[in-house]
Structure formats: C-alpha cells, structure tokens
Design an enzyme around this catalytic site. Structure first.
Site, PDB file in Angstrom:
ATOM      1  N   ASP A   8       0.809  -1.217   0.000  1.00 37.13           N
ATOM      2  CA  ASP A   8       0.000   0.000   0.000  1.00 37.13           C
ATOM      3  C   ASP A   8       0.853   1.283   0.000  1.00 37.13           C
ATOM      4  O   ASP A   8       1.582   1.541   0.958  1.00 37.13           O
ATOM      5  CB  ASP A   8      -0.903   0.034   1.225  1.00 37.13           C
ATOM      6  N   GLU A  39      -3.998   2.137  -3.047  1.00 35.45           N
ATOM      7  CA  GLU A  39      -5.290   2.608  -2.537  1.00 35.45           C
ATOM      8  C   GLU A  39      -5.219   3.660  -1.433  1.00 35.45           C
ATOM      9  O   GLU A  39      -6.246   4.237  -1.073  1.00 35.45           O
ATOM     10  CB  GLU A  39      -6.139   1.424  -2.066  1.00 35.45           C
ATOM     11  N   ASN A  40      -4.030   3.934  -0.911  1.00 36.51           N
ATOM     12  CA  ASN A  40      -3.895   4.997   0.094  1.00 36.51           C
ATOM     13  C   ASN A  40      -2.950   6.100  -0.368  1.00 36.51           C
ATOM     14  O   ASN A  40      -2.454   6.876   0.445  1.00 36.51           O
ATOM     15  CB  ASN A  40      -3.378   4.423   1.416  1.00 36.51           C
ATOM     16  N   HIS A  68     -10.801   1.160  -0.091  1.00 30.47           N
ATOM     17  CA  HIS A  68     -10.891   2.606  -0.315  1.00 30.47           C
ATOM     18  C   HIS A  68     -10.832   2.946  -1.803  1.00 30.47           C
ATOM     19  O   HIS A  68     -10.488   4.079  -2.165  1.00 30.47           O
ATOM     20  CB  HIS A  68      -9.762   3.335   0.422  1.00 30.47           C
ATOM     21  N   HIS A 154      -6.778  -8.418  -0.103  1.00 30.81           N
ATOM     22  CA  HIS A 154      -6.794  -7.178   0.666  1.00 30.81           C
ATOM     23  C   HIS A 154      -7.742  -7.347   1.847  1.00 30.81           C
ATOM     24  O   HIS A 154      -8.962  -7.291   1.689  1.00 30.81           O
ATOM     25  CB  HIS A 154      -7.265  -6.040  -0.250  1.00 30.81           C
ATOM     26  N   HIS A 179      -3.287  -4.317   3.019  1.00 27.86           N
ATOM     27  CA  HIS A 179      -4.303  -3.634   3.824  1.00 27.86           C
ATOM     28  C   HIS A 179      -3.830  -3.225   5.217  1.00 27.86           C
ATOM     29  O   HIS A 179      -4.193  -2.142   5.679  1.00 27.86           O
ATOM     30  CB  HIS A 179      -5.583  -4.460   3.960  1.00 27.86           C
ATOM     31  N   HIS A 181      -0.779  -2.528   6.345  1.00 33.24           N
ATOM     32  CA  HIS A 181       0.372  -1.614   6.321  1.00 33.24           C
ATOM     33  C   HIS A 181       1.531  -2.094   7.184  1.00 33.24           C
ATOM     34  O   HIS A 181       2.497  -1.350   7.392  1.00 33.24           O
ATOM     35  CB  HIS A 181      -0.022  -0.196   6.750  1.00 33.24           C
TER      36      HIS A 181
END
Length: 270
Positions: A8, A39-40, A68, A154, A179, A181
C-alpha cells in the site's frame, strides 16, 4: 518472469519513494512486471486519477486498489479509462472498472493480476472472495492462457490471507496480502509452487502509526477522544513488498524474497 509487488502506497511520502526509486529497481533487478497497491496514495484515503498517472509513469505496470477504491471520486470515471488500474472483484455489484486483467509482459508472455477483498473484520459484508476468485483462476490457468498470475488479497485477518494462500496454492503464481500496512516475515513458496506473503506492508513512512502522523492515533488510543484528522506521515518512506521469480512454462514460483528498500527498515531484496 521477474515480478515485483509493492504494498500500500501511503500518501505523499509513499508516492515520492515510488517516483524516486522504482525505475532504478526495474533496471538493476531486471524486472519484467511491477504491481503496486495504490489505494492509500492520495492523502492516505483512496487514489486520485492524477496520482495513479504518477505511479504508472514512475514504472508501475498495474495498480491494485482495495476497500478505499473509490474514496477519491474521480476514480469512478478514471478507472473506466485506465485498464491498468484494478479494483477488487468483489467490491460491489455494478462497480466501475475491472477486478482482473491479463497484461502483456516482455517476450510475449502473459500475466494475470486480480484482487479480492476479505470478509473477516472488514467494515462491509463483501461477497465471497473464494467463489469469485475461483471463476477467474479456473479460466486463466497457469501454463495455459497465462505464464504467471498474481492475487492481491486485501483484508484484515492474517488467517484469512493464509487460507487464501493455501487455497490458491498451485493455481496462482503469487498470493500476497495487503491492507494492514505492517509487513510480515513469512515469505515462502508453498508446496504447490505459489509464492506467498501474509502482508506486503506499506510504501510509506514507518515512523508513524500505519503511515499516519503519530499524535492523533495515539491520542485516540490513550484518551478515547477525537481531536483532529489523521494525516499521512511525511518522512523518508520505505518501499515494502515482495520479489518473485517464476517459471515461464509452469507459472510456478522459483524464488521469493521480501523487499524493504530505504527509509527506516532494513534493506533487503534480490
């Protein structure tokens, strides 16, 4: 095939690390294909079209998303125009974009990239990831339509990720978790030839609370009270992920290494 998966991307620090280091890694490791979970990447919540372009320009061949996926509203239209961005196959009925795609790799080879959301401890009751993934892998067999395949699982629970790894053993070249992290230390090749890692970690500043500046998360844990917004940490980021080599004929993994490049974590890689 030499494949790199990066976890991520977290905010500006993660994007900067990708932009400054990925092209050099592609050259020095002679990578054939790079997948980045993005996604982040935009302010820690979702991915904008502009930042997706930045990651692709920096050397990513494909970007996966997550729960997200559409927090940045322009992704709703951008993903329809950019086939290199993949959202989870079980995100929602009628969601824009695709949950899997077969990509071209050097030498006429083909690689499948797909993503599923888990169900354990997640905020929404997503559709069965195993059943939907079954349909994808059944029609994209290793050594048949594709030379390699990668599944991004995820989700929160390591148990669910491990179950997916064993379920997909021999059916996918790579099953890698995202997901949380937080990088795990269980990179391995399963008996059927699938490279597996419970979580790739994040591409972000690890002097943080899962990529966010420490003060607000710590305040909420200690006092139970909300004072401000979460904001992504901005110091030097570590690129975290998984490096895998596969056999072009069988699609099975022949080598797997955890990747920790730069920032505060020990540097490792092929």
């Amino acid at each position: 095939m030499r494949i790199l998966f990066l976890g991520d991307v977290m905010g500006r620090a993660g994007r900067a690390a990708i932009s400054s280091r990925l092209k050099e890694l592609r050259e020095s490791w002679k990578l054939d294909f790079v997948v980045v979970n993005g996604e982040n990447a935009t302010s820690g919540v979702g991915l904008s079209g502009a930042h997706a372009k930045d990651l692709l320009d920096a050397g990513a061949d494909c970007i996966t998303l997550g729960d997200h996926a559409f927090d940045q509203k322009d992704m709703l239209s951008f993903i329809e125009q950019e086939p290199r961005v993949i959202r989870p196959i079980n995100f929602a009925k009628g969601a824009p974009g695709k949950g899997f795609r077969v990509f071209d790799a050097p030498g006429g080879r083909k690689i499948l990239v797909t993503q599923v959301l888990g169900q354990v401890f997640m905020k929404r009751p997503y559709d069965d990831p195993f059943g939907l993934l079954e349909q994808v892998l059944k029609t994209h067999t290793l050594g048949g339509l594709v030379n390699a395949s990668l599944v991004d699982i995820h989700c929160e629970a390591t148990s669910e990720k491990m179950a997916m790894g064993h379920w997909g053993d021999g059916r996918a070249s790579i099953v890698v978790g995202t997901h949380t992290h937080v990088p795990t230390a269980d990179a391995q090749i399963l008996p059927g030839g699938t490279a597996y890692l419970s979580d790739a970690g994040m591409c972000g500043d690890y002097y943080s609370v899962i990529g966010m500046e420490k003060a607000e998360p710590m305040r909420r844990f200690v006092t139970g009270m909300v004072k401000g917004r979460f904001t992504p940490a901005t110091e030097d980021a570590t690129l975290s992920g998984l490096y895998v080599e596969t056999d072009d004929r069988t699609g099975k993994a022949t080598r797997v290494e955890m990747v920790r490049q730069g920032g505060r974590l020990t540097q490792t890689g092929p």
